[in-house]
Design a protein around this motif. Structure first.
Motif, PDB file in Angstrom:
ATOM      1  N   LEU A  39      -0.895  -3.961  -5.544  1.00 16.26           N
ATOM      2  CA  LEU A  39      -1.248  -3.496  -4.197  1.00 16.26           C
ATOM      3  C   LEU A  39      -1.941  -2.163  -4.386  1.00 16.26           C
ATOM      4  O   LEU A  39      -1.369  -1.237  -4.971  1.00 16.26           O
ATOM      5  CB  LEU A  39       0.011  -3.336  -3.352  1.00 16.26           C
ATOM      6  N   GLY A  40      -3.188  -2.056  -3.898  1.00 18.17           N
ATOM      7  CA  GLY A  40      -3.957  -0.867  -4.231  1.00 18.17           C
ATOM      8  C   GLY A  40      -4.767  -0.293  -3.093  1.00 18.17           C
ATOM      9  O   GLY A  40      -4.914  -0.897  -2.013  1.00 18.17           O
ATOM     10  N   ILE A  41      -5.279   0.881  -3.365  1.00 18.89           N
ATOM     11  CA  ILE A  41      -6.145   1.615  -2.441  1.00 18.89           C
ATOM     12  C   ILE A  41      -7.403   2.035  -3.204  1.00 18.89           C
ATOM     13  O   ILE A  41      -7.312   2.545  -4.329  1.00 18.89           O
ATOM     14  CB  ILE A  41      -5.449   2.895  -1.930  1.00 18.89           C
ATOM     15  N   TYR A  73      -5.940  -3.199  -0.600  1.00 21.76           N
ATOM     16  CA  TYR A  73      -6.081  -4.549  -1.164  1.00 21.76           C
ATOM     17  C   TYR A  73      -4.815  -5.051  -1.850  1.00 21.76           C
ATOM     18  O   TYR A  73      -3.941  -4.271  -2.227  1.00 21.76           O
ATOM     19  CB  TYR A  73      -7.253  -4.608  -2.160  1.00 21.76           C
TER      20      TYR A  73
END
Lengths: 105, 105
Positions: free
Chosen positions: B36-38, B98
């Protein structure tokens, strides 16, 4: 503890300050909550509801805790505690990785 | 699915491009992995090992997939798939949240 097991993670990020501060919420079986977050360099003021224990996993910042007149510097790893229902200020000078625990009293 | 239950999350973030792209690793009981990312605004090139399904939870970007000559635009939510052992380019124009699934074939 390098990882949290048997937890629930909320998929969508929490986004603050135009994305310069983001976090993911982790829910534990005992009903407690933590957030895992990233702060980009910048100056921020946060308010607490619950008491918070901020564990800095990596980065560089200064924190001004409520009632204090002196900023405290953290470089690399560190930790500070913020009382419930208070405000604190941060000056983040390098990308900072953190784990925030919310303590119900 | 708005949250992942009974998972393990690695505490420390994965940090790329000076922190402009960060993610957390989520491990599932069946042995699969997601991050899970930015992504902050910027231009990035990534390489894959496993096949990746990139689910955009929110944000704005263009992606150039391997073998394509046209950029694909995503605004808000969207999804694209990247083959294993390939490269893809992103132009991120707003903070983008995302979820990346790694698919072993």
């Amino acid at each position: 503890m390098s990882q949290f097991e048997n937890v629930t993670i909320v998929k969508k990020a929490n986004v603050y300050f135009d994305g310069k501060v983001t976090s993911r919420t982790v829910l534990f079986a005992d009903g407690t909550k933590k957030t895992l977050g990233i702060m980009m360099p910048g100056e921020y003021e946060f308010g607490t509801d619950a008491k918070e224990i901020m564990e800095i996993l990596g980065g560089q910042l200064q924190v001004l805790l409520p009632g204090e007149e002196q900023w405290t510097a953290i470089s690399g790893e560190g930790e500070f505690t913020v009382p419930a229902n208070s405000k604190f200020k941060l000056k983040v000078t390098a990308v900072t990785d953190y784990c925030c625990s919310y303590i119900q009293e």
